[in-house]
Scaffold this motif. Structure first.
Motif, PDB file in Angstrom:
ATOM      1  N   ARG A   4       0.794  -1.201  -0.014  1.00 43.43           N
ATOM      2  CA  ARG A   4       0.016   0.093  -0.091  1.00 43.43           C
ATOM      3  C   ARG A   4       0.897   1.214   0.025  1.00 43.43           C
ATOM      4  NH1 ARG A   4      -4.132   2.035   4.583  1.00 43.43           N
ATOM      5  NH2 ARG A   4      -4.635   3.942   3.317  1.00 43.43           N
ATOM      6  N   ILE A   5       0.369   2.300  -0.695  1.00 43.80           N
ATOM      7  CA  ILE A   5       1.004   3.529  -0.694  1.00 43.80           C
ATOM      8  C   ILE A   5       0.660   4.557   0.297  1.00 43.80           C
ATOM      9  CG2 ILE A   5       1.524   5.707  -1.956  1.00 43.80           C
ATOM     10  CD1 ILE A   5       1.542   4.012  -4.600  1.00 43.80           C
ATOM     11  N   TYR A 190       1.652  10.343  -8.223  1.00 41.58           N
ATOM     12  CA  TYR A 190       1.043  10.843  -9.226  1.00 41.58           C
ATOM     13  C   TYR A 190       0.853   9.525 -10.074  1.00 41.58           C
ATOM     14  CZ  TYR A 190      -0.417  13.573 -13.446  1.00 41.58           C
ATOM     15  OH  TYR A 190      -0.862  13.949 -14.388  1.00 41.58           O
ATOM     16  N   ILE A 191      -0.589   9.697 -10.635  1.00 32.67           N
ATOM     17  CA  ILE A 191      -1.182   8.414 -11.231  1.00 32.67           C
ATOM     18  C   ILE A 191      -1.528   9.008 -12.798  1.00 32.67           C
ATOM     19  CG2 ILE A 191      -3.060   6.798 -11.692  1.00 32.67           C
ATOM     20  CD1 ILE A 191      -2.824   8.341  -8.369  1.00 32.67           C
ATOM     21  N   GLY A 192      -0.859   8.251 -13.731  1.00 30.44           N
ATOM     22  CA  GLY A 192      -1.105   8.850 -15.115  1.00 30.44           C
ATOM     23  C   GLY A 192      -0.907   7.761 -16.241  1.00 30.44           C
ATOM     24  N   ASP A 193      -1.443   7.922 -17.329  1.00 32.16           N
ATOM     25  CA  ASP A 193      -1.214   6.696 -18.515  1.00 32.16           C
ATOM     26  C   ASP A 193       0.139   7.128 -19.226  1.00 32.16           C
ATOM     27  OD1 ASP A 193      -2.271   7.647 -21.263  1.00 32.16           O
ATOM     28  OD2 ASP A 193      -2.843   8.941 -19.495  1.00 32.16           O
ATOM     29  N   SER A 194       0.726   8.169 -19.518  1.00 34.98           N
ATOM     30  CA  SER A 194       1.391   8.763 -20.317  1.00 34.98           C
ATOM     31  C   SER A 194       2.724   8.330 -19.884  1.00 34.98           C
ATOM     32  CB  SER A 194       1.351  10.077 -20.759  1.00 34.98           C
ATOM     33  OG  SER A 194       2.675  10.456 -21.634  1.00 34.98           O
ATOM     34  N   TRP A 195       3.659   7.538 -20.579  1.00 31.99           N
ATOM     35  CA  TRP A 195       4.935   7.442 -20.245  1.00 31.99           C
ATOM     36  C   TRP A 195       5.864   8.672 -20.000  1.00 31.99           C
ATOM     37  CZ3 TRP A 195       7.284   3.113 -17.874  1.00 31.99           C
ATOM     38  CH2 TRP A 195       8.730   3.170 -17.776  1.00 31.99           C
ATOM     39  N   ARG A 196       5.808   9.495 -21.004  1.00 27.50           N
ATOM     40  CA  ARG A 196       6.650  10.594 -21.028  1.00 27.50           C
ATOM     41  C   ARG A 196       6.143  11.756 -20.126  1.00 27.50           C
ATOM     42  NH1 ARG A 196       6.154  15.774 -23.628  1.00 27.50           N
ATOM     43  NH2 ARG A 196       7.950  16.525 -24.228  1.00 27.50           N
ATOM     44  N   ASN A 197       4.869  11.856 -20.365  1.00 23.78           N
ATOM     45  CA  ASN A 197       4.439  13.025 -19.416  1.00 23.78           C
ATOM     46  C   ASN A 197       4.328  12.806 -17.913  1.00 23.78           C
ATOM     47  OD1 ASN A 197       4.030  14.644 -21.531  1.00 23.78           O
ATOM     48  ND2 ASN A 197       2.059  14.201 -21.918  1.00 23.78           N
ATOM     49  N   TRP A 207       8.368  12.486  -7.171  1.00 25.50           N
ATOM     50  CA  TRP A 207       7.127  11.734  -6.782  1.00 25.50           C
ATOM     51  C   TRP A 207       7.242  10.474  -6.890  1.00 25.50           C
ATOM     52  CZ3 TRP A 207       1.989  14.799  -7.836  1.00 25.50           C
ATOM     53  CH2 TRP A 207       2.255  16.250  -7.343  1.00 25.50           C
ATOM     54  N   ARG A 208       6.414   9.718  -6.145  1.00 25.83           N
ATOM     55  CA  ARG A 208       5.879   8.471  -6.273  1.00 25.83           C
ATOM     56  C   ARG A 208       5.146   8.416  -7.471  1.00 25.83           C
ATOM     57  NH1 ARG A 208       7.586   4.689  -2.495  1.00 25.83           N
ATOM     58  NH2 ARG A 208       5.962   3.245  -3.040  1.00 25.83           N
ATOM     59  N   VAL A 209       5.362   7.386  -8.387  1.00 21.34           N
ATOM     60  CA  VAL A 209       4.540   7.363  -9.559  1.00 21.34           C
ATOM     61  C   VAL A 209       3.894   6.083  -9.838  1.00 21.34           C
ATOM     62  CG1 VAL A 209       4.546   7.541 -12.177  1.00 21.34           C
ATOM     63  CG2 VAL A 209       5.785   8.872 -10.696  1.00 21.34           C
ATOM     64  N   ILE A 210       2.749   5.815 -10.219  1.00 17.28           N
ATOM     65  CA  ILE A 210       1.958   4.933 -10.545  1.00 17.28           C
ATOM     66  C   ILE A 210       1.519   4.940 -12.008  1.00 17.28           C
ATOM     67  CG2 ILE A 210      -0.018   3.346 -10.362  1.00 17.28           C
ATOM     68  CD1 ILE A 210      -0.547   4.522  -7.412  1.00 17.28           C
ATOM     69  N   LYS A 224      11.721   3.855 -14.135  1.00 18.65           N
ATOM     70  CA  LYS A 224      11.118   2.842 -13.199  1.00 18.65           C
ATOM     71  C   LYS A 224      10.061   3.489 -12.381  1.00 18.65           C
ATOM     72  CE  LYS A 224      13.990  -0.480 -14.441  1.00 18.65           C
ATOM     73  NZ  LYS A 224      13.478  -1.521 -15.297  1.00 18.65           N
ATOM     74  N   PRO A 225       8.638   3.208 -12.813  1.00 23.08           N
ATOM     75  CA  PRO A 225       7.434   3.597 -11.912  1.00 23.08           C
ATOM     76  C   PRO A 225       7.558   2.877 -10.869  1.00 23.08           C
ATOM     77  CG  PRO A 225       6.941   2.380 -13.889  1.00 23.08           C
ATOM     78  CD  PRO A 225       8.394   2.901 -14.015  1.00 23.08           C
ATOM     79  N   HIS A 226       6.947   3.185  -9.641  1.00 23.87           N
ATOM     80  CA  HIS A 226       7.001   2.632  -8.426  1.00 23.87           C
ATOM     81  C   HIS A 226       6.171   1.497  -8.312  1.00 23.87           C
ATOM     82  CE1 HIS A 226       8.727   6.515  -7.209  1.00 23.87           C
ATOM     83  NE2 HIS A 226       9.446   5.897  -6.135  1.00 23.87           N
ATOM     84  N   HIS A 227       4.780   1.688  -9.153  1.00 21.60           N
ATOM     85  CA  HIS A 227       3.961   0.758  -9.409  1.00 21.60           C
ATOM     86  C   HIS A 227       3.416   0.959 -10.523  1.00 21.60           C
ATOM     87  CE1 HIS A 227       3.897  -0.159  -4.936  1.00 21.60           C
ATOM     88  NE2 HIS A 227       3.989   1.239  -4.924  1.00 21.60           N
ATOM     89  N   ILE A 228       2.686  -0.318 -11.239  1.00 24.56           N
ATOM     90  CA  ILE A 228       2.081  -0.386 -12.543  1.00 24.56           C
ATOM     91  C   ILE A 228       0.692  -0.993 -12.068  1.00 24.56           C
ATOM     92  CG2 ILE A 228       1.637  -1.392 -14.542  1.00 24.56           C
ATOM     93  CD1 ILE A 228       5.105  -1.711 -14.594  1.00 24.56           C
TER      94      ILE A 228
END
Length: 241
Positions: A4-5, A190-197, A207-210, A224-228
């Protein structure tokens, strides 16, 4: 990937993260080009987003994208460039028709299953919940209103690059969000679909990124995102369990 985050600031992208952005693109292509179900809509959509970002930057970014002949030309050109890669040559008239159809249905938004419920749960749990989205200010705010998100996310926590002045992946937009919301990179997700952005931008800001990889695409760099997550059930487990 299952831990859990623990977070106090949880921010979401909008396009293709809160709702399926492929739907208006598919409808626009079908209306103008009379395509069938065998057309590779998803692949073409990804190329449209690539050219949209590229051409937008050449015009000065989302802050310069609200209106004007150059913006309209860019929006038509992105369709021409993207669909040319799939052996579909569009005249300028056809590209204009496709852009009009695309805009015409962009505000008919149905959020991904579980998205609204997760936002509600996060807010009730006491987290700072917000949005960070690239795009022209009025255009993106119309989408936010179409999803009736003001009741869930205070306007002060809705950050549109066209209003703020920096486009993702520029880390300054993430820094600005931290400053305005009283959060820090260490406690922001931060949660988002775009790899680049979203992935590259969020990681660059500390930030931690999902990565919301609901389309199952490949990474575009060594970041390397923290989670997928592939769906909102994944996001709920990461953020709420």
């Amino acid at each position: 990937m299952n831990e859990r985050i623990q977070a106090k600031g949880i921010f979401f992208d909008v396009d293709d993260t809160l709702y399926d952005h492929l739907t208006p693109f598919r409808q626009a292509v079908e209306v103008v080009a009379n395509t069938t179900g065998s057309f590779p809509y998803e692949a073409a959509y990804h190329r449209l987003r690539y050219y949209s970002d590229k051409l937008s930057l050449s015009l000065g970014g989302a802050g310069a994208m609200e209106a004007g002949s150059a913006t309209e030309q860019m929006r038509k050109q992105r369709f021409q460039l993207a669909l040319a890669e799939f052996d579909m040559e569009l005249s300028i008239e056809q590209a204009a028709q496709m852009q009009a159809a695309y805009i015409g249905c962009q505000y008919e938004i149905t959020m991904f299953p579980g998205a609204r419920e997760l936002l509600e749960k996060l807010a009730m749990a006491g987290h700072t919940v917000g949005l960070i989205t690239n795009g022209a200010g009025e255009h993106q705010m119309n989408k936010i209103r179409a999803m009736d998100l003001d009741r869930l996310i205070p306007p002060a926590y809705q950050f549109v690059s066209g209003n703020v002045g920096w486009d993702k992946p520029d880390i300054r937009i993430f820094n600005h969000v931290n400053e305005r919301t009283g959060t820090t990179p260490a406690n922001s997700v931060y949660i988002g679909d775009s790899w680049r952005n979203d992935v590259v931008g969020g990681l660059g800001a500390g930030w931690r990124v999902i990565w919301f990889n609901h389309r199952g695409v490949d990474p575009e760099s060594e970041h390397k995102p923290h989670h997928i997550a592939r769906h909102y059930e994944d996001l709920s487990r990461l953020l709420m369990d």
